[in-house]
Design a protein around this motif. Sequence first.
Motif, PDB file in Angstrom:
ATOM      1  N   ASN A   1       2.074  14.783  -3.902  1.00 12.94           N
ATOM      2  CA  ASN A   1       1.193  15.088  -2.777  1.00 12.94           C
ATOM      3  C   ASN A   1       1.599  14.391  -1.485  1.00 12.94           C
ATOM      4  O   ASN A   1       1.009  14.670  -0.435  1.00 12.94           O
ATOM      5  N   LEU A   2       2.589  13.488  -1.568  1.00 10.98           N
ATOM      6  CA  LEU A   2       2.982  12.747  -0.365  1.00 10.98           C
ATOM      7  C   LEU A   2       4.433  12.945   0.041  1.00 10.98           C
ATOM      8  O   LEU A   2       4.797  12.651   1.180  1.00 10.98           O
TER       9      LEU A   2
ATOM     10  N   ARG B   1       5.824  15.083   3.499  1.00 11.07           N
ATOM     11  CA  ARG B   1       4.640  15.314   4.334  1.00 11.07           C
ATOM     12  C   ARG B   1       4.837  14.672   5.699  1.00 11.07           C
ATOM     13  O   ARG B   1       5.661  13.775   5.883  1.00 11.07           O
TER      14      ARG B   1
ATOM     15  N   ASN C   1       0.873   4.026  -3.227  1.00 12.75           N
ATOM     16  CA  ASN C   1       0.501   5.426  -3.004  1.00 12.75           C
ATOM     17  C   ASN C   1       1.675   6.393  -3.129  1.00 12.75           C
ATOM     18  O   ASN C   1       1.497   7.528  -3.562  1.00 12.75           O
TER      19      ASN C   1
ATOM     20  N   SER D   1      10.722  11.197   1.710  1.00 14.28           N
ATOM     21  CA  SER D   1       9.558  10.981   2.572  1.00 14.28           C
ATOM     22  C   SER D   1       9.993  10.237   3.827  1.00 14.28           C
ATOM     23  O   SER D   1      11.121   9.737   3.920  1.00 14.28           O
TER      24      SER D   1
ATOM     25  N   ARG E   1      -3.094   4.018   4.493  1.00 13.00           N
ATOM     26  CA  ARG E   1      -4.113   3.197   5.169  1.00 13.00           C
ATOM     27  C   ARG E   1      -3.452   2.200   6.134  1.00 13.00           C
ATOM     28  O   ARG E   1      -3.740   1.012   6.149  1.00 13.00           O
TER      29      ARG E   1
ATOM     30  N   ASN F   1       4.962  10.561  -5.728  1.00  8.59           N
ATOM     31  CA  ASN F   1       3.700  11.289  -5.633  1.00  8.59           C
ATOM     32  C   ASN F   1       3.940  12.654  -4.991  1.00  8.59           C
ATOM     33  O   ASN F   1       4.284  12.750  -3.812  1.00  8.59           O
TER      34      ASN F   1
ATOM     35  N   THR G   1      -0.188  12.344   8.008  1.00 15.46           N
ATOM     36  CA  THR G   1      -0.696  12.389   6.627  1.00 15.46           C
ATOM     37  C   THR G   1      -0.365  11.111   5.882  1.00 15.46           C
ATOM     38  O   THR G   1      -1.203  10.540   5.171  1.00 15.46           O
ATOM     39  N   LEU G   2       0.868  10.630   6.055  1.00 15.90           N
ATOM     40  CA  LEU G   2       1.282   9.415   5.364  1.00 15.90           C
ATOM     41  C   LEU G   2       0.559   8.188   5.901  1.00 15.90           C
ATOM     42  O   LEU G   2       0.138   7.321   5.119  1.00 15.90           O
TER      43      LEU G   2
ATOM     44  N   ARG H   1       0.840  -1.209   0.000  1.00 18.63           N
ATOM     45  CA  ARG H   1       0.000   0.000   0.000  1.00 18.63           C
ATOM     46  C   ARG H   1       0.873   1.256   0.000  1.00 18.63           C
ATOM     47  O   ARG H   1       0.524   2.255  -0.641  1.00 18.63           O
TER      48      ARG H   1
ATOM     49  N   GLU I   1      -2.351   7.944   7.089  1.00 22.53           N
ATOM     50  CA  GLU I   1      -3.707   7.932   6.547  1.00 22.53           C
ATOM     51  C   GLU I   1      -3.694   7.581   5.058  1.00 22.53           C
ATOM     52  O   GLU I   1      -4.496   6.759   4.596  1.00 22.53           O
ATOM     53  N   ALA I   2      -2.779   8.184   4.319  1.00 26.35           N
ATOM     54  CA  ALA I   2      -2.717   7.924   2.876  1.00 26.35           C
ATOM     55  C   ALA I   2      -2.359   6.470   2.580  1.00 26.35           C
ATOM     56  O   ALA I   2      -2.862   5.879   1.611  1.00 26.35           O
TER      57      ALA I   2
END
Length: 470
Positions: free
Chosen positions: A300-301, A304, A290, A344, A314, A298, A308-309, A286, A311-312
């Motif tokens: 958007n990730l 971060r 993502n 990240s 999961r 990504n 946030t990570l 996962r 949740e993204a």
Amino acid sequence: MPLDAADDAIAAVERTMRAARRAQESFADVSQERADEAVRALAWAIYEPGRARELAELAVDDTGLGNVPDKVVKNQRKTFGTLRDLLRGRSVGVIEEDRAKGIVKYAKPMGVIGAVTPSTNPAATPANKAMMALKGRNAIVIAPSPLGYRTTARVVEMMRAELARIGLPEDLVQILPEPVTKESTTALMRMADLVVVTGSQDNVRRAYSSGTPAIGVGAGNVPVIIDASADLADAARKICASKIFDNSTSCSSENSVVILDEVYDAAIAALEDAGGFMCTADEKERVRANLWAGGKLNRNLIARGAPTLAEAFRLPEAARAAKFFMVEETGIGRDHPFSGEKLSLVLTVYRARDFKDAKRLVRDILDHQGRGHSLGIHTTDMSHARELAEDLDVVRVLVNFAHTFGNGGGFDSGLGFTLSMGCGSWQKNSISENLSFRHFLNITHLVTVIPEDKPSEEELFGPFWAKYGK
């Protein structure tokens, strides 16, 4: 870009360069004391606590990358350390004298520096480069990442105000007018006397092909070994502190940790105690699905925060309090994205049979990405550290460091403070050291006659003749 717009952009660069050259001409002959006064002024522009916070908040708001508290620390710590280094060196007049060789070295300015800066550090990097440029009595024009333009424009405004306050031309420090485009950045590269690029490797390649002397730096992908002799708790604390700093925006942030089998389970437990969360195989998938989109990270990730990570990705409730996330990996290369730089809070973990295997894994990781940049080891066996330094193609090998805080200079590291780290020819860089003010100087050599130093033919050829004959 339409032809008219491109012409307008180039004309704007030309106007900026003319202003920079006028300012630099009036600054070229100042004393060492006046040059150092200018450097102090630029440092105070970003170091002053209120401005350091304002710029940090603006950077996060502009780019979405990193976090405010760590950017405040970065704005102040990097500036303070760089100022320390700059004030300890000479850049005016005689900077070195070797009487035995009859050589005296005189420092001269280069002229106007063109600096390309990244979105990850839109305040700290421009200020850092400006301080080094003015130390050498140069002017500087900054081409920032469009994503961080507002932050860079603000720090330039602050630096110009401080220069004006001490009676120096504001145009010693300038920013390219908006919008910053490939065309305007390329025009700056061609018009400047030296180009210094941090960030995009495309910009680095264009700088080297611009026809102007250029200094570019390479991509990071730092692997760190934990060997069997390491203080595991200390190593875990340092890896965590370095990994999570500014949400892992630094090129010196640990991307992989290679742990010897003998201490693997204990080291993982220490990393979990320090704030790491080990993902299962399903959770790792996962994360992969993502963190990369269309084969690219990504946007958007990256950089971060951990919530946030979590949740993204999961991840389960237990991960929501974690500071960073670990994934176990065995593969290296294009088909194994976790082996590359992730920008990240994701740390790739490799298990090595022994130190020889760990060294092989680190070499393979760097050959895939980051060769030349740096690596780290946590150990009490300095022979392991020396072996890595002797055998692997990197500029820096850090021993028992929180890598981010030692690689670009630290108060407990002898490396000079910088936000630009050369990677040598391994990444097609022109320098294999940390960028410093000395890279912004021209040097004149005054040479006088010394007693003749001419050995005999026997001294030079004797060993060859003795072994192979004449």
